[in-house]
Write an enzyme that holds these catalytic residues in place. Structure first.
Site, PDB file in Angstrom:
ATOM      1  N   GLU A   1       0.811  -1.214   0.000  1.00  0.00           N
ATOM      2  CA  GLU A   1       0.000   0.000   0.000  1.00  0.00           C
ATOM      3  C   GLU A   1       0.848   1.269   0.000  1.00  0.00           C
ATOM      4  O   GLU A   1       0.501   2.264  -0.633  1.00  0.00           O
ATOM      5  CB  GLU A   1      -0.965  -0.002   1.193  1.00  0.00           C
TER       6      GLU A   1
ATOM      7  N   HIS B   1     -11.893  -5.797   7.719  1.00  0.00           N
ATOM      8  CA  HIS B   1     -12.589  -5.560   6.445  1.00  0.00           C
ATOM      9  C   HIS B   1     -13.819  -4.702   6.692  1.00  0.00           C
ATOM     10  O   HIS B   1     -14.805  -4.798   5.983  1.00  0.00           O
ATOM     11  CB  HIS B   1     -12.993  -6.876   5.774  1.00  0.00           C
TER      12      HIS B   1
END
Lengths: 432, 368
Positions: free
Chosen positions: B102, B172
């Protein structure tokens, strides 16, 4: 790095050699009936002997140099073909840089600027690389690459104005000293966090390669300490997998503030990380401007011709303290510093080279040093007189357009200053 | 062997269906209230939010030759399928996979923008954006300021699926908007459905400042609207009043807007009051004017977000509202949010700021 003949791995009849690839120091027995393993993640020969690789499995990456300690060309075929004017410009930049460092460092000690970082010992990396690039190539720097900026044509005045953060600093006095940047010279403004510029350089290179008829590459400078950051690995991996025309140039100067490289990494330096990740890699003597020049020129050619990322590890020594906030004698012996500041000095080495070519002499040198010093002193005197930018610039450039909530905060500060202005150094700032 | 595989697949499919049924039950913590008014006249097409986002990126890639779209698994369309078909349409050099990293994705995107191109970077889940925090907060956000406008990075838009999905657990489900809202120089935007997603994403892509576009992932498929097929943008920094009222102001963003719209309906039915519902849409910069005008009118305010209470963005709203609307307030500003714990898996129905918790708090607010 002896793992250089990967193609042979695919030939079954050269399995013996393939197995030998695991080591250059031992010759394990050839494996009979061996086959090549074809996994999505790797294609390599099967072996029946478990063997862990170590640092010793590879030869160290050699250090390429053109000049010896006395500035003599070792192998005439390797001497780059650089015209006299360019060579002199390289040398003058090195001298200007060293003199600016000296005076700016002292000025911080006198409290005239808040902070400074010198470039001693690494001048050769700066001018060698800068001279090998096109001025249109985009530079992502760390902070110890001022020679690149000077070589590109940033003036001492521009550099000093940034260190003073005065009204002529394009960064508007917002950053600490040594955080330079110049759109005009294709030098992306520096930030303090280490290695953040590395994946950015890769992204910029990707964008450039998509420009039709692109003739620009990106160079990214970073240190041996920064190479430990996650961003460094990200950058190498992205550069390779996305085929970016970028030159990753590591200035391995032996220290990250006080931390020596032996506590920074194991293995064969930063360069050892290049080839295994898919970057063409070379290690050069960073005290030899011609070696750096040759490496960067060749890297630039590869980058532009094949969109091939290149890692260059330029070995050097940080002769100065990390910054004005550091005293390096607390963690390293003075003799060590002396060695690198005398016999390995890139400036001395390069001067000797120029003298041997008949391009330079003692008189010119004395005049150059004097001129370089005077330029800095004069510039500093002028920079000190300049006001700081108007205080409202504190809240500008946060966004392209100032949002209402920041407008409101400007108004709040204005109102406050109406009553309490005398308690702030408002006379130092330019009037609006 | 093949038969066995088929059988396995079929068992797996059954299992997945079963899990889906289970998660659907868990995830139906809200009723979707579609936007009925198109922001643009002309042809519309029924799209879910995933398709609307795909459409916005399609338009971007079509009209801006410098635009690139990248991230983990983006090449085949992305795990949420928002990039579906775009690589086939625009080529591998414009829509591509990156390594799984990321901070690399964010840094790469900043570099693309620095070189003058348009970057749409996808972070696979907002929960995984934290390795990129340094790049976004220290680099993208400060690029314009520190360079005196020489090297802005407005070409960067970072998209990240966020918020509860019924079965996401700790990693999530998060709604990280408040972390980024504390960063001058960034813009943080969250749509509530397909129409706002398309208009706001196109605004983010064209904005002169770096934008973080958080996409409530549960809306990707569950939210359907008639979306204009042409190009349009919605302003960043402007909230929308979705329902007018005089008894209280309810503020939310993303999925939670729909929870509050239902609460407003329940309040009308059960309590016979009309409450105003505001979708903040833009977290940074946020629309103080719309919010404060509403609270001055109603005198009561309830803010609701999925992220934890402490230092959630509701805290900023509440502080500003008490400062700007103090003499108009009939009750302290209320916050109904996720609890101050990590986002829990099986406890999600109890963790979320449900319509019942919001209604409960609204009743207290009205009685205060």
């Amino acid at each position: 790095m002896a793992l250089k003949c990967g193609v042979r791995v695919f030939k079954l009849n050269t399995i013996r050699q393939a197995v030998r690839l695991l080591s250059t120091h031992s010759s394990p027995e050839a494996v009979q009936n061996a086959k090549v393993g074809d996994f999505p993640g790797a294609r390599a020969p099967y072996v029946t002997e478990l063997k862990f690789l170590s640092e010793a499995s590879y030869d160290p990456i050699p250090i390429y140099r053109v000049l010896d300690h006395n500035g003599q060309v070792i192998d005439g075929r390797e001497e780059p073909n650089i015209d006299k004017e360019t060579l002199l410009n390289m040398y003058k930049t090195m001298v200007q840089l060293s003199q600016m460092d000296k005076i700016m460092y002292e000025s911080q000690r006198q409290g005239r600027i808040s902070f400074y970082m010198t470039n001693y010992g690494e001048e050769g990396i700066h001018v060698g690389s800068a001279a090998a690039l096109s001025p249109s190539d985009l530079v992502f720097a760390q902070y110890r690459e001022v020679g690149v900026l000077l070589y590109r044509g940033m003036t001492v005045t521009e550099i000093v104005n940034q260190c003073y953060g005065n009204c002529e600093d394009p960064g508007r006095g917002r950053q600490m000293p040594v955080h330079y940047g110049s759109k005009q010279h294709n030098i992306v403004t520096l930030s303090s966090p280490l290695a953040t510029q590395m994946p950015q350089a890769v992204g910029a290179a990707y964008a450039l390669k998509r420009v039709p008829n692109n003739d620009r590459c990106v160079i990214c400078y970073f240190g041996d300490g920064a190479a430990s950051e996650g961003d460094a690995h990200a950058a190498f991996n992205f550069a390779a997998t996305l085929d970016c025309p970028v030159i990753m140039l590591c200035r391995n100067n032996g220290y990250a503030i006080s931390t020596p490289t032996r506590e920074q990494y194991r293995g064969d330096g930063v360069g050892a990380r290049g080839a295994p990740l898919g970057l063409r890699t070379a290690r050069v003597d960073g005290t030899d401007p011609l070696a750096v020049y040759r490496a960067v020129a060749a890297a630039r050619g590869r980058a532009l011709a094949h969109n091939q990322p290149v890692l260059i590890e330029a070995m050097a020594y940080r002769v100065g303290h990390h910054s004005t906030s550091d005293d390096s004698t607390a963690y390293r012996p003075a003799e060590e510093i002396h060695k690198w500041n005398s016999e390995e000095s890139p400036i001395r080495k390069f001067r000797q080279y120029l003298e041997q070519k008949g391009y330079w002499d003692v008189e010119s040198d004395e005049a150059l040093f004097k001129e370089a010093r005077n330029r800095v002193v004069k510039t500093m005197q002028e920079a000190e007189k300049k006001k700081l930018p108007p205080w409202k610039e504190m809240l500008e450039d946060v966004y392209y357009e100032m949002p209402p909530r920041i407008q409101k905060q400007v108004k709040q500060m204005e109102d406050h200053l109406k009553n309490y202005g005398e308690h702030y150094p408002l006379d130092k700032y330019q009037p609006e | 062997m093949n038969a066995l595989t088929t059988q396995n697949v079929s068992t797996l499919t059954k299992l997945v269906k079963c899990v889906n049924a289970y998660s659907k039950r868990l995830s139906s913590h809200f009723i979707y209230f579609p936007d009925n008014e198109a922001p643009l006249e002309g042809e519309t097409s029924k799209m879910n939010m995933m398709q609307a986002i795909n459409n916005a990126m399609d338009l971007t890639l079509k009209n801006d030759p410098t635009a690139v779209l990248f991230g983990e698994d983006v090449a085949f369309g992305g795990v949420f399928r928002c990039a579906l078909g775009l690589q086939e349409k625009y080529g591998k050099d414009r829509v591509f996979n990156t390594p799984l990293c990321e901070q690399g994705i964010a840094g790469f995107g900043i570099g693309v923008a620095t070189a003058g191109a348009t970057a749409i970077a996808e972070i696979q889940f907002a929960d995984y954006i934290f390795p990129a925090f340094d790049q976004l907060v220290n680099e993208a956000a400060k690029a314009r300021y520190r360079s005196g406008g020489q090297f802005p990075c407005g070409g960067l838009t970072v998209r990240a699926p966020c918020s509860a999905v019924g079965h996401g657990g700790l990693y999530h489900s998060q709604s990280p908007e408040a972390y980024f809202a504390h960063t001058p120089g960034l813009k943080v935007v969250i749509p509530r459905g397909p129409i706002t997603a398309k208009g706001l994403l196109l605004s983010c892509v064209r904005d002169r400042d770096p934008c973080l576009f958080l996409e409530p992932k549960i809306l990707y498929r569950s939210a359907n609207e008639m979306v204009p097929v042409d190009d349009y943008t919605l302003p960043i920094g402007k909230a929308q009043v979705l329902r007018e009222g005089d008894a209280a102001t309810l503020i939310a963003w993303g999925t939670q807007v729909h929870v509050l719209l239902e609460v407003a309906q329940m309040a009308k039915e059960k309590l016979n009051v009309n409450v105003e519902v505001i979708d903040l849409m833009s977290i940074l910069p946020w629309d103080e004017e719309t919010v404060c005008n509403s609270v001055k009118k109603t005198g009561r305010c309830l803010i609701s977000h999925e992220a934890p209470l402490t230092s959630g963005f509701g805290a900023e709203l509440a502080a500003t509202i008490q400062e700007e609307c103090f003499l108009h307030l009939e009750a302290p500003v209320s916050r109904v949010t996720g609890w101050d714990s990590p986002f829990p898996h099986v406890f999600e129905p109890l963790y979320l700021p449900t319509k019942w918790r919001c209604l409960d708090q609204l009743e207290k607010l009205l009685r205060y």
